[in-house]
Write a protein that holds these residues in place. Sequence first.
Motif, mmCIF file in Angstrom:
data_model
loop_
_atom_site.group_PDB
_atom_site.id
_atom_site.type_symbol
_atom_site.label_atom_id
_atom_site.label_comp_id
_atom_site.label_asym_id
_atom_site.label_seq_id
_atom_site.Cartn_x
_atom_site.Cartn_y
_atom_site.Cartn_z
ATOM 1 N N THR A 347 58.098 34.744 16.199
ATOM 2 C CA THR A 347 57.254 33.587 15.908
ATOM 3 C C THR A 347 55.789 34.001 15.978
ATOM 4 N N ALA A 348 55.048 33.766 14.896
ATOM 5 C CA ALA A 348 53.633 34.141 14.888
ATOM 6 C C ALA A 348 52.861 33.292 15.887
ATOM 7 N N VAL A 349 52.099 33.945 16.762
ATOM 8 C CA VAL A 349 51.260 33.231 17.735
ATOM 9 C C VAL A 349 49.847 33.790 17.643
ATOM 10 N N TYR A 350 48.861 32.946 18.006
ATOM 11 C CA TYR A 350 47.465 33.307 17.773
ATOM 12 C C TYR A 350 46.603 33.226 19.034
ATOM 13 N N SER A 351 47.230 33.016 20.171
ATOM 14 C CA SER A 351 46.500 32.995 21.441
ATOM 15 C C SER A 351 47.477 33.348 22.553
ATOM 16 N N PHE A 352 46.912 33.672 23.734
ATOM 17 C CA PHE A 352 47.797 33.979 24.849
ATOM 18 C C PHE A 352 48.607 32.753 25.260
ATOM 19 N N ALA A 353 47.946 31.582 25.362
ATOM 20 C CA ALA A 353 48.647 30.378 25.811
ATOM 21 C C ALA A 353 49.795 30.029 24.865
ATOM 22 N N GLU A 354 49.549 30.178 23.567
ATOM 23 C CA GLU A 354 50.585 29.888 22.582
ATOM 24 C C GLU A 354 51.756 30.855 22.740
ATOM 25 N N GLY A 355 51.467 32.117 22.920
ATOM 26 C CA GLY A 355 52.514 33.112 23.103
ATOM 27 C C GLY A 355 53.281 32.906 24.397
ATOM 28 N N LYS A 356 52.540 32.562 25.446
ATOM 29 C CA LYS A 356 53.196 32.328 26.744
ATOM 30 C C LYS A 356 54.184 31.167 26.637
ATOM 31 N N ALA A 357 53.788 30.124 25.924
ATOM 32 C CA ALA A 357 54.676 28.974 25.764
ATOM 33 C C ALA A 357 55.947 29.355 25.008
ATOM 34 N N GLN A 358 55.803 30.147 23.965
ATOM 35 C CA GLN A 358 56.974 30.578 23.197
ATOM 36 C C GLN A 358 57.877 31.495 24.021
ATOM 37 N N LEU A 359 57.259 32.401 24.769
ATOM 38 C CA LEU A 359 58.058 33.298 25.609
ATOM 39 C C LEU A 359 58.812 32.506 26.675
ATOM 40 N N GLY A 360 58.193 31.399 27.132
ATOM 41 C CA GLY A 360 58.868 30.529 28.105
ATOM 42 C C GLY A 360 60.120 29.898 27.539
ATOM 43 N N LYS A 361 60.161 29.793 26.201
ATOM 44 C CA LYS A 361 61.344 29.249 25.520
ATOM 45 C C LYS A 361 62.326 30.362 25.132
ATOM 46 N N LYS A 362 62.050 31.567 25.602
ATOM 47 C CA LYS A 362 62.877 32.743 25.300
ATOM 48 C C LYS A 362 62.784 33.152 23.828
ATOM 49 N N ALA A 363 61.709 32.757 23.158
ATOM 50 C CA ALA A 363 61.523 33.117 21.754
ATOM 51 C C ALA A 363 60.879 34.501 21.655
ATOM 52 N N LYS A 364 61.127 35.183 20.569
ATOM 53 C CA LYS A 364 60.458 36.448 20.270
ATOM 54 C C LYS A 364 59.120 36.110 19.615
ATOM 55 N N VAL A 365 58.027 36.719 20.097
ATOM 56 C CA VAL A 365 56.714 36.396 19.544
ATOM 57 C C VAL A 365 56.117 37.594 18.803
ATOM 58 N N ASN A 366 55.265 37.270 17.845
ATOM 59 C CA ASN A 366 54.546 38.269 17.052
ATOM 60 C C ASN A 366 53.070 37.877 17.084
ATOM 61 N N TYR A 367 52.280 38.535 17.977
ATOM 62 C CA TYR A 367 50.867 38.175 18.112
ATOM 63 C C TYR A 367 50.087 38.660 16.895
#
Length: 406
Positions: A347-367
């Motif tokens: 999942t494309a993320v554009y900030s640390f907070a956004e990425g942290k939220a996605q990781l909290g959902k066990k999602a794979k992130v792409n900064y």
Amino acid sequence: MQRRNFVKLGAAAAALQCLPSIGFSQQGEVFRIGSLTPITGAGSPYGPGMQQAIRLAVDEVNAAGGAGGRKLELFTEDDQTKPDAAVLAAKKLIEVNKVQAVLGTWASGVTLAVMPLTEAAGIVQMNVSGAPAISTLDTRDLVWRFQATNDRFGAAFAEICAKRGFKRPATMAFNNASGLGNVEGFTRVWEKRGGKVAAHVTYEPSRPSYRSELQKILAAKPDVIVMGSYLPDTTIILREWFQSGADNKWVIPGWAANPDLVKALGPEVCEGIISVETVSNEKSTSYAQFDAAFTKATGKAASTNIYAAMAYDMVISLALAMEAAGPKATVEQVNARLREVSNAPGTAVYSFAEGKAQLGKKAKVNYEGASSKLDFDKFGDATPDFGVFVIEKGQLVRRDVVSITM
């Protein structure tokens, strides 16, 4: 950097070999980051802004509650754009401040000098240096580069020369890893396309004149000369070239062909010079957010310091890796997650907070970074896009953006 000097400086790392690798278990509830940027010396136009960008990112991560259950703690040092000074500063960061990552080295000679220390300590090193050797000397996959390599600058030069229809290129290079990396990268890609390089000259630094080298190049009657150079030598070479009356074009890296060059030589000499510099991920949300924060903190737009966005991305990507690795992860475990949080898929993320939220959902992130899409290759190198600027009436005017694939 001369090989013998690299070996000599590398010996300083030997003293660190007896130290255990630094891990969270030794450091309590913080992750210690060392900022090692050029506050003084040749890199001083960029270092203070890079340090400020690192501070902004640290504050952003801590405001979001930290990463992997830990807050970031920042220590800052000036590498003076000198390998010897950088080694002393890095030793202080590692041995006294107990940092777990050293971020922000700018000059290739500085990064190459510091790498033996960070590798021996088993900590992360992040830089914006260009020397191709940095990729292969990183034997532990602990070194991450946010700027294009000099070799890839050269590949961009070849793409630009082809698009502009040049047929007889020649190359001139300052005799160091950076300068030679530029022209060797150009030659490799140009010849792979079926082209030939009319002439090549390697020159030594700190010369009062480069007339003999110019005569050798101009005798080949090139339609463009591709440079691997710095500002001082470029200034002398272009002044003497203009006096010669030759009418070939120039392709020069942006750190040498910039407003200071125009100021030194005047617009008539510089007219038509093609300057190539990487550009930030300008259309991304991450860049817009960083630009606003950087402008508020410094009074200058992020576009005034191409390396600041790279320094900012160093902290954000590292913090996302910490979050992905989880509480009590070692530096080695955090380091192993850097590609995972930066590269596709995810999942494309554009900030640390956004990425942290996605990781909290066990999602794979792409900064998607402020400096580039931030996809690291097997060497830990990212490759931003390249802006093509033409000096027109004393102003650098961007005429194109070039992407390369490696």
